[in-house]
Design a protein around this motif. Structure first.
Motif, PDB file in Angstrom:
ATOM      1  N   SER A  16     -48.349  93.736 -90.780  1.00 44.31           N
ATOM      2  CA  SER A  16     -47.235  94.686 -90.849  1.00 44.31           C
ATOM      3  C   SER A  16     -45.944  94.043 -91.309  1.00 44.31           C
ATOM      4  O   SER A  16     -45.023  94.741 -91.755  1.00 44.31           O
ATOM      5  N   SER A  17     -45.835  92.714 -91.184  1.00 44.89           N
ATOM      6  CA  SER A  17     -44.613  92.033 -91.609  1.00 44.89           C
ATOM      7  C   SER A  17     -44.914  90.588 -91.970  1.00 44.89           C
ATOM      8  O   SER A  17     -45.930  90.026 -91.557  1.00 44.89           O
ATOM      9  N   ALA A  18     -44.010  90.021 -92.771  1.00 48.40           N
ATOM     10  CA  ALA A  18     -44.190  88.637 -93.231  1.00 48.40           C
ATOM     11  C   ALA A  18     -42.842  87.986 -93.456  1.00 48.40           C
ATOM     12  O   ALA A  18     -41.863  88.645 -93.791  1.00 48.40           O
ATOM     13  N   GLN A  19     -42.830  86.680 -93.256  1.00 45.68           N
ATOM     14  CA  GLN A  19     -41.669  85.875 -93.623  1.00 45.68           C
ATOM     15  C   GLN A  19     -42.172  84.826 -94.612  1.00 45.68           C
ATOM     16  O   GLN A  19     -43.002  83.990 -94.278  1.00 45.68           O
ATOM     17  N   ILE A  20     -41.666  84.922 -95.844  1.00 45.37           N
ATOM     18  CA  ILE A  20     -42.106  84.067 -96.940  1.00 45.37           C
ATOM     19  C   ILE A  20     -41.010  83.036 -97.195  1.00 45.37           C
ATOM     20  O   ILE A  20     -39.826  83.390 -97.252  1.00 45.37           O
ATOM     21  N   PRO A  21     -41.392  81.750 -97.346  1.00 45.81           N
ATOM     22  CA  PRO A  21     -40.351  80.724 -97.551  1.00 45.81           C
ATOM     23  C   PRO A  21     -39.590  80.915 -98.857  1.00 45.81           C
ATOM     24  O   PRO A  21     -40.157  81.387 -99.851  1.00 45.81           O
ATOM     25  N   ALA A  22     -38.320  80.563 -98.838  1.00 44.13           N
ATOM     26  CA  ALA A  22     -37.492  80.642-100.048  1.00 44.13           C
ATOM     27  C   ALA A  22     -38.117  79.796-101.147  1.00 44.13           C
ATOM     28  O   ALA A  22     -38.686  78.747-100.888  1.00 44.13           O
ATOM     29  N   GLY A  23     -38.030  80.285-102.360  1.00 42.40           N
ATOM     30  CA  GLY A  23     -38.569  79.550-103.497  1.00 42.40           C
ATOM     31  C   GLY A  23     -40.046  79.799-103.745  1.00 42.40           C
ATOM     32  O   GLY A  23     -40.652  79.142-104.587  1.00 42.40           O
ATOM     33  N   PHE A  24     -40.644  80.751-103.012  1.00 45.79           N
ATOM     34  CA  PHE A  24     -42.057  81.075-103.187  1.00 45.79           C
ATOM     35  C   PHE A  24     -42.234  82.551-103.495  1.00 45.79           C
ATOM     36  O   PHE A  24     -41.413  83.384-103.134  1.00 45.79           O
ATOM     37  N   VAL A  25     -43.317  82.847-104.151  1.00 47.12           N
ATOM     38  CA  VAL A  25     -43.742  84.222-104.387  1.00 47.12           C
ATOM     39  C   VAL A  25     -45.173  84.326-103.870  1.00 47.12           C
ATOM     40  O   VAL A  25     -46.003  83.447-104.118  1.00 47.12           O
ATOM     41  N   CYS A  26     -45.434  85.379-103.111  1.00 53.05           N
ATOM     42  CA  CYS A  26     -46.765  85.581-102.532  1.00 53.05           C
ATOM     43  C   CYS A  26     -47.285  86.951-102.951  1.00 53.05           C
ATOM     44  O   CYS A  26     -46.554  87.939-102.928  1.00 53.05           O
ATOM     45  N   THR A  27     -48.541  86.972-103.324  1.00 56.63           N
ATOM     46  CA  THR A  27     -49.204  88.219-103.675  1.00 56.63           C
ATOM     47  C   THR A  27     -50.206  88.539-102.574  1.00 56.63           C
ATOM     48  O   THR A  27     -51.022  87.692-102.204  1.00 56.63           O
TER      49      THR A  27
END
Length: 157
Positions: free
Chosen positions: A97-108
């Protein structure tokens, strides 16, 4: 008074005792220095490992909320590697339901295992930041991708 013979004998005993004490103190000091050097080496190694762990980017995925965290797990980001929600991550399959993605990354995120996609609507692409999967950018505006993800892949931007 005292004869010089007795004074010299007393001085020799004091000097001998002082030399033994000094020798023991030097040995103790050397042992302490060696221990301190060993501790410094171990401490430096631990600090380097902590920095390496802190420097390793991670993604936080939650089956509930990210703040406060509910049903969350931290997963190290392995660049360009697909992670399917199987094994120990099965609890996340179709529940993210939620995510925290590190700066400088793109996640699919993909709705199928193995980061497979057969149409543009079965995946979402998210950049660094905190995301609620109820409102994520899709092909035609905001999409509801809640409880749909089964795998993901991240890369540095």
């Amino acid at each position: 008074m005292f004869s010089s013979k007795y004074i010299l004998a007393a001085f020799a005993m004091v000097s001998s005792a002082s030399a033994a004490a000094l020798s023991a103190a030097v040995a103790q000091s050397a042992a302490t220095a060696a221990t301190a050097a060993s501790v410094a080496t171990v401490t430096a190694g631990v600090a380097a490992n902590v920095r390496a762990i802190q420097a390793s980017p991670s993604i936080i995925l939650c089956s509930g909320t990210i703040n406060p965290q509910s049903g969350c797990v931290t997963i190290p980001v392995v660049s360009d590697t697909c992670t399917s929600f199987t094994g120990g991550l099965t609890f996340l399959d179709e529940t993210v339901s939620s995510a925290q993605i590190p700066a400088g990354f793109v996640c699919t995120f993909f709705s199928a295992f193995g980061c497979e996609s057969s149409s543009p609507n079965d995946r979402v692409v998210l950049t660094g930041g905190t995301w609620s999967f109820f409102h994520v950018p899709g092909n035609t505006g905001d999409e509801d991708f809640n409880d749909e993800a089964s795998s993901f892949s991240c890369s540095p931007i």
